[in-house]
Design a protein around this motif. Structure first.
Motif, PDB file in Angstrom:
ATOM      1  N   ASP A   1      69.190  51.497   9.502  1.00 54.59           N
ATOM      2  CA  ASP A   1      70.064  51.733  10.656  1.00 54.59           C
ATOM      3  C   ASP A   1      71.233  52.591  10.207  1.00 54.59           C
ATOM      4  OD1 ASP A   1      71.732  51.309  13.110  1.00 54.59           O
ATOM      5  OD2 ASP A   1      70.247  49.745  13.492  1.00 54.59           O
TER       6      ASP A   1
ATOM      7  N   ALA B   1      69.729  46.925  12.896  1.00 60.74           N
ATOM      8  CA  ALA B   1      71.028  46.340  13.219  1.00 60.74           C
ATOM      9  C   ALA B   1      71.296  46.285  14.721  1.00 60.74           C
ATOM     10  CB  ALA B   1      72.150  47.118  12.525  1.00 60.74           C
TER      11      ALA B   1
ATOM     12  N   LYS C   1      75.018  47.181  15.078  1.00 63.74           N
ATOM     13  CA  LYS C   1      76.280  46.597  14.628  1.00 63.74           C
ATOM     14  C   LYS C   1      76.075  45.808  13.340  1.00 63.74           C
ATOM     15  CE  LYS C   1      77.897  46.012  19.400  1.00 63.74           C
ATOM     16  NZ  LYS C   1      78.327  45.022  20.439  1.00 63.74           N
ATOM     17  N   LYS C   2      77.019  45.942  12.429  1.00 69.32           N
ATOM     18  CA  LYS C   2      76.925  45.228  11.158  1.00 69.32           C
ATOM     19  C   LYS C   2      76.866  43.715  11.362  1.00 69.32           C
ATOM     20  CE  LYS C   2      79.161  48.715   8.270  1.00 69.32           C
ATOM     21  NZ  LYS C   2      80.273  49.035   7.353  1.00 69.32           N
TER      22      LYS C   2
ATOM     23  N   PHE D   1      74.035  52.654  12.297  1.00 67.82           N
ATOM     24  CA  PHE D   1      75.134  52.008  13.026  1.00 67.82           C
ATOM     25  C   PHE D   1      75.725  52.874  14.148  1.00 67.82           C
ATOM     26  CE2 PHE D   1      75.317  49.867   8.817  1.00 67.82           C
ATOM     27  CZ  PHE D   1      74.892  48.629   9.261  1.00 67.82           C
TER      28      PHE D   1
ATOM     29  N   ASN E   1      71.270  51.884   4.823  1.00 68.49           N
ATOM     30  CA  ASN E   1      72.197  52.484   5.775  1.00 68.49           C
ATOM     31  C   ASN E   1      72.012  54.000   5.744  1.00 68.49           C
ATOM     32  OD1 ASN E   1      74.342  53.402   7.269  1.00 68.49           O
ATOM     33  ND2 ASN E   1      75.922  52.307   6.132  1.00 68.49           N
TER      34      ASN E   1
END
Length: 209
Positions: A51, A29, A57-58, A53, A74
């Motif tokens: 990732d 991401a 970034k989404k 985050f 995630n």
């Protein structure tokens, strides 16, 4: 964000085909990771992106997550477990400060080729990229001990869509100045020599490596 929620994966078992290559992208991401994932998919490589985050970034993967050959997890990479019929490539393009042993163990388990993206600024004695230098050493030792095909690629600054605007490089400073409508002011003081790579060239170099 609904597409993201529907297509993200919370389990270790992922339905990938045995008939085409599979790549794990650690840091999918992020700026580099999201572009790399897109390029791999264009090359008909199935991609598993991971990732947490912290820096990714989404919105960077809102389009790629729609591809049925892209599978997103995630989680922290240092806690990742996978149950796959094959894993051919591992690309580490994540931020710093985490333990890579789990990812290296996956490379050993699947005999996957592995590449770690580091930075050319490590050649500068004033560099603050100490974690990257440490991981380069760990990767080299692990690969030697377990007879793995592993590479380290030290990149210069990279620019393009979704880039980090805080990177120090003349061309990136000019881009920031343009976005802030200060280009004329900036251009009188900037050294125009640059080592920066455009993102498409950087992803091609990573894959070729």
């Amino acid at each position: 964000m609904e597409d993201f929620k529907e297509n993200s994966i919370d389990k270790a078992s992922i339905n990938v085909s045995r008939n085409s290559p599979v790549a794990l992208v650690v840091g999918a991401a992020g700026f580099l990771g999201s572009h790399l994932s897109e390029k791999l998919l264009d090359l008909k490589v199935q991609v598993i992106g991971v990732d947490n985050f912290k820096s990714g970034k989404k919105e960077n993967i809102m389009e790629v997550i729609k591809d049925s050959h892209f599978h997103f997890i995630n989680t922290d990479a240092e806690n990742l477990t996978l149950n796959l019929p094959r894993l051919d490539y591992i690309f580490i393009v994540a931020g710093e400060g985490w333990r890579v042993l789990k990812i290296l163990s996956l490379a050993k388990e699947y005999k996957a080729k592995i590449i770690f993206i580091s930075w050319i600024d490590l050649y500068d004695h004033r560099s603050s990229f100490g974690w990257f230098k440490k991981i380069e050493g760990e990767l080299a030792d692990f690969a030697k001990d377990h007879h793995l095909n592993a590479r380290v690629l030290r990149l210069s600054p990279v620019y393009g869509p979704r880039m980090n605007l805080e990177v120090s490089d003349p061309i990136i400073s000019l881009i920031v100045a343009s976005l802030e409508d200060k280009l004329q002011e900036e251009s009188t003081a900037v050294d125009f020599s640059t080592r920066a790579l455009y993102i498409s060239d950087a992803t091609k170099l990573i894959i070729k490596s």
